[in-house]
Design a protein around this motif. Structure first.
Motif, PDB file in Angstrom:
ATOM      1  N   THR A 273      92.465  37.120  49.667  1.00 54.45           N
ATOM      2  CA  THR A 273      91.045  36.834  49.480  1.00 54.45           C
ATOM      3  C   THR A 273      90.807  36.150  48.136  1.00 54.45           C
ATOM      4  O   THR A 273      90.073  35.161  48.041  1.00 54.45           O
ATOM      5  CB  THR A 273      90.226  38.131  49.579  1.00 54.45           C
ATOM      6  OG1 THR A 273      90.394  38.703  50.888  1.00 54.45           O
ATOM      7  CG2 THR A 273      88.746  37.873  49.330  1.00 54.45           C
ATOM      8  N   ILE A 368      85.548  44.290  45.262  1.00 55.15           N
ATOM      9  CA  ILE A 368      85.960  44.334  46.665  1.00 55.15           C
ATOM     10  C   ILE A 368      86.619  45.670  46.974  1.00 55.15           C
ATOM     11  O   ILE A 368      87.242  46.302  46.109  1.00 55.15           O
ATOM     12  CB  ILE A 368      86.938  43.174  46.993  1.00 55.15           C
ATOM     13  CG1 ILE A 368      87.239  43.113  48.493  1.00 55.15           C
ATOM     14  CG2 ILE A 368      88.211  43.288  46.170  1.00 55.15           C
ATOM     15  CD1 ILE A 368      88.074  41.905  48.906  1.00 55.15           C
ATOM     16  N   VAL A 370      88.859  47.268  50.571  1.00 56.22           N
ATOM     17  CA  VAL A 370      89.391  46.920  51.882  1.00 56.22           C
ATOM     18  C   VAL A 370      89.828  48.189  52.598  1.00 56.22           C
ATOM     19  O   VAL A 370      90.418  49.086  51.984  1.00 56.22           O
ATOM     20  CB  VAL A 370      90.583  45.945  51.768  1.00 56.22           C
ATOM     21  CG1 VAL A 370      91.116  45.577  53.148  1.00 56.22           C
ATOM     22  CG2 VAL A 370      90.179  44.693  51.007  1.00 56.22           C
ATOM     23  N   GLN A 385      86.245  44.649  55.117  1.00 57.64           N
ATOM     24  CA  GLN A 385      86.104  44.237  53.720  1.00 57.64           C
ATOM     25  C   GLN A 385      84.679  44.571  53.281  1.00 57.64           C
ATOM     26  O   GLN A 385      83.732  44.238  53.984  1.00 57.64           O
ATOM     27  CB  GLN A 385      86.278  42.722  53.550  1.00 57.64           C
ATOM     28  CG  GLN A 385      87.695  42.204  53.523  1.00 57.64           C
ATOM     29  CD  GLN A 385      87.686  40.679  53.320  1.00 57.64           C
ATOM     30  OE1 GLN A 385      86.893  39.965  53.934  1.00 57.64           O
ATOM     31  NE2 GLN A 385      88.563  40.192  52.478  1.00 57.64           N
TER      32      GLN A 385
END
Length: 393
Positions: A273, A368, A370, A385
């Motif tokens: 990402t 972020i 995940v 995500q």
């Protein structure tokens, strides 16, 4: 499909835009300039005046169990708007002119691109005695056009809302209202409100409230022909606690499909990402444990209860999930996927989907998390995500 809650905004595709509101409602539009007011009566598009330059209303009557059931539709062609037009304001009102929104279905509006594909929904907050709704607005920004969900209700109906934008309403024995000066940064409908006394910034000022970024449609890969056996070397196989980037979550049960193999697949999703962001001139995202917990929990929930959606069966969405964990967000967004066997496959799939790609490349996000959960259904796994920017006020 992307979903915009009140206060959220997103980019519009190029070309004509269609906005449809199904149910017992009338949909109207106001074309306003930089001063937040119409240039004249022609800028008010409604059932008695269904078109003006760049805006056309197509009423839908009699096609369903109630007026408007098939959906009033407004088509906006930004390139054909009158000179000086900066915004197109979308307005909803009950078709019978009097029933309060609290007694009607939720007025959820869908935005379509020129090809007829649904690109986002505008979802208002819960309404009560209001009889007119400022649904949202299409507005010019940096040479393009965006849409913002507003969800502001009016108790004095469509006439009261229209007056706030400078429309003259013909009524018996009319009384010209006293128009208060609108403070800088506020909308016309905010003029009569008392000064904001709460903690933090005034929520009526655009950009001052937390934003839940619209959610893209789920990304689902074709199901594998056969479920694969867990590999003993996989961090997903066996009992115990499966690794979730930065935190730990419940592990899969013995015999569950336990792909992908490798040392740390979720760390690889973060790495891939960030590679995409850096390739587009954006800073990398920092892993955040609370976002990772929210992502892991949602993947596990989808696998356990066998649904595939940003909204779980209890009606909770990503903003609810991160808030419950104590993450105070200024911006939050979410991508989900099902059936992809490797980190590279899922990130490639997200980048090839416009809505998911938009979330990955949001300039304003900084963090972020995940999550991944194996499942016993045909898809074998679910990915999530969660992106965020912490609130600083």
């Amino acid at each position: 499909m992307l979903e915009l809650v009140a206060g959220a905004n997103g980019p519009l595709p190029n070309g004509p835009i269609r906005i449809r509101l199904p149910g017992p409602f009338d949909l109207s539009a106001l074309v306003v300039g930089a001063d937040g007011r119409v240039g004249g009566d022609a800028d008010f598009v409604f059932y008695n005046q269904p078109s003006t330059a760049g805006v056309r209303l197509t009423p839908a009557r009699g096609g369903g169990p109630a007026p408007g059931a098939a959906g009033d539709e407004v088509t906006v062609e930004p390139g054909r708007l009158r000179g000086g037009a900066e915004r197109v304001v979308l307005v909803a009102s009950p078709a019978d002119g009097g029933t309060a929104f609290g007694r009607l279905p939720a007025p959820v509006t869908t935005v379509y691109d020129g090809a007829g594909a649904a690109v986002m929904r505008l979802v208002p907050p819960r309404l009560d005695a209001q009889t007119a709704l400022l649904v949202g607005e299409l507005y010019r920004r940096a040479g393009g056009w965006r849409v913002r969900s507003i969800g502001q209700g009016y108790a004095d109906g469509l006439a009261g809302l229209a007056r706030d934008f400078g429309v003259e309403i013909d009524e018996p024995n009319p009384v010209r209202p006293v128009v208060a000066r609108v403070p800088p940064g506020r909308r016309p409908g905010d003029a009569a409100r008392p000064p904001w006394q709460g903690a933090g910034p005034d929520p009526s000022v655009p950009g001052s409230i937390p934003t839940a970024v619209p959610v893209p449609p789920p990304l689902m890969a074709p199901p594998p022909e056969a479920l694969e056996r867990p590999r003993e070397s996989s961090p997903w196989s066996g009992q115990g606690r499966a690794r979730v980037f930065g935190v730990y979550g419940p592990g899969p049960q013995p015999g569950q499909w336990a792909h992908p193999p490798g040392g740390d697949p979720l760390a690889e999703v973060v790495m891939l990402t960030n590679q995409q962001r850096q390739a587009h001139g954006l800073p990398p995202l920092a892993p955040e444990p609370l976002l990772a917990r929210a992502a892991a929990a949602h993947s596990t929930d989808m696998a356990t209860r066998q649904f595939f959606d940003h909204r779980n069966p209890d009606g909770l969405q990503v903003a609810d999930r991160v808030t419950a964990l104590g993450y105070r967000y200024a911006t939050v967004a979410e991508n989900i996927a099902a059936g992809q066997r490797t980190p590279a496959e899922v990130v490639t799939g997200w980048m090839n989907s416009p809505g998911h790609r938009r979330n990955i490349l949001l300039p304003e996000i900084t963090q972020i998390g995940v999550g991944y959960a194996p499942s016993t259904d045909a898809y074998g796994c679910y990915w999530t995500q969660v992106f965020g920017t912490p609130r600083t006020w």
